[in-house]
Write a protein that holds these residues in place. Structure first.
Motif, PDB file in Angstrom:
ATOM      1  N   GLU A  42      -8.832   7.882   6.045  1.00  0.00           N
ATOM      2  CA  GLU A  42      -8.716   6.484   6.458  1.00  0.00           C
ATOM      3  C   GLU A  42      -8.711   5.529   5.266  1.00  0.00           C
ATOM      4  O   GLU A  42      -8.127   4.454   5.342  1.00  0.00           O
ATOM      5  N   ASN A  99      -3.887  13.032   0.694  1.00  0.00           N
ATOM      6  CA  ASN A  99      -2.521  13.261   1.147  1.00  0.00           C
ATOM      7  C   ASN A  99      -2.636  14.321   2.246  1.00  0.00           C
ATOM      8  O   ASN A  99      -2.616  15.519   1.987  1.00  0.00           O
ATOM      9  N   ALA A 134       0.836  -1.196   0.000  1.00  0.00           N
ATOM     10  CA  ALA A 134       0.000   0.000   0.000  1.00  0.00           C
ATOM     11  C   ALA A 134       0.877   1.254   0.000  1.00  0.00           C
ATOM     12  O   ALA A 134       1.980   1.255   0.542  1.00  0.00           O
ATOM     13  N   ASN A 135       0.371   2.313  -0.626  1.00  0.00           N
ATOM     14  CA  ASN A 135       1.135   3.560  -0.623  1.00  0.00           C
ATOM     15  C   ASN A 135       1.051   4.215   0.760  1.00  0.00           C
ATOM     16  O   ASN A 135       0.311   3.775   1.632  1.00  0.00           O
ATOM     17  N   CYS A 146      -0.238   6.980   1.841  1.00  0.00           N
ATOM     18  CA  CYS A 146      -1.550   7.506   2.244  1.00  0.00           C
ATOM     19  C   CYS A 146      -2.449   6.384   2.746  1.00  0.00           C
ATOM     20  O   CYS A 146      -3.162   6.542   3.748  1.00  0.00           O
ATOM     21  N   GLU A 147      -2.404   5.233   2.074  1.00  0.00           N
ATOM     22  CA  GLU A 147      -3.197   4.084   2.507  1.00  0.00           C
ATOM     23  C   GLU A 147      -2.702   3.555   3.846  1.00  0.00           C
ATOM     24  O   GLU A 147      -3.491   3.227   4.727  1.00  0.00           O
ATOM     25  N   ARG A 148      -1.378   3.491   4.003  1.00  0.00           N
ATOM     26  CA  ARG A 148      -0.816   3.001   5.269  1.00  0.00           C
ATOM     27  C   ARG A 148      -1.131   3.957   6.413  1.00  0.00           C
ATOM     28  O   ARG A 148      -1.430   3.538   7.526  1.00  0.00           O
ATOM     29  N   GLY A 160      -3.773   5.917   6.578  1.00  0.00           N
ATOM     30  CA  GLY A 160      -5.193   5.728   6.848  1.00  0.00           C
ATOM     31  C   GLY A 160      -5.475   4.492   7.685  1.00  0.00           C
ATOM     32  O   GLY A 160      -6.297   4.520   8.612  1.00  0.00           O
ATOM     33  N   GLU A 161      -4.775   3.403   7.364  1.00  0.00           N
ATOM     34  CA  GLU A 161      -4.929   2.176   8.148  1.00  0.00           C
ATOM     35  C   GLU A 161      -4.508   2.407   9.595  1.00  0.00           C
ATOM     36  O   GLU A 161      -5.178   1.960  10.530  1.00  0.00           O
ATOM     37  N   GLY A 192      -7.231   6.221   2.521  1.00  0.00           N
ATOM     38  CA  GLY A 192      -6.015   6.490   1.763  1.00  0.00           C
ATOM     39  C   GLY A 192      -6.242   7.333   0.529  1.00  0.00           C
ATOM     40  O   GLY A 192      -5.417   7.343  -0.381  1.00  0.00           O
TER      41      GLY A 192
END
Length: 76
Positions: A41, A46, A2-3, A5-7, A9-10, A43
């Motif tokens: 959340e 930014n 995951a990029n 932003c996704e990480r 959000g997680e 992702g």
């Protein structure tokens, strides 16, 4: 992988759920809109440092607690 932003959000979701706070309540405490928190959340955003700080204050954690685990060197 995951990029970032996704990480992020997680990680935000993990901390928020660990605190027992809904997205709506977190948004209210941080002075943000619920749909913004949701998109972070997922992702899809930014997020700025200012908003990371607002979320950290609302969750009563250090900003560093919201940072995701660093990606492997070959996974940038």
């Amino acid at each position: 992988m995951a990029n970032v932003c996704e990480r992020f959000g997680e990680r935000l979701r993990e901390v928020r759920e660990g605190a027992g706070i809904s997205q709506e309540r977190l948004a209210e405490l941080a002075g943000l809109h619920r749909t913004y928190v949701s998109s972070v959340e997922r992702g899809k955003r930014n997020i700025s440092l200012e908003n990371i700080e607002r979320l950290a204050v609302a969750l009563e954690v250090e900003m560093a607690a919201l940072m995701p685990i660093r990606a492997p060197k070959n996974g940038v």
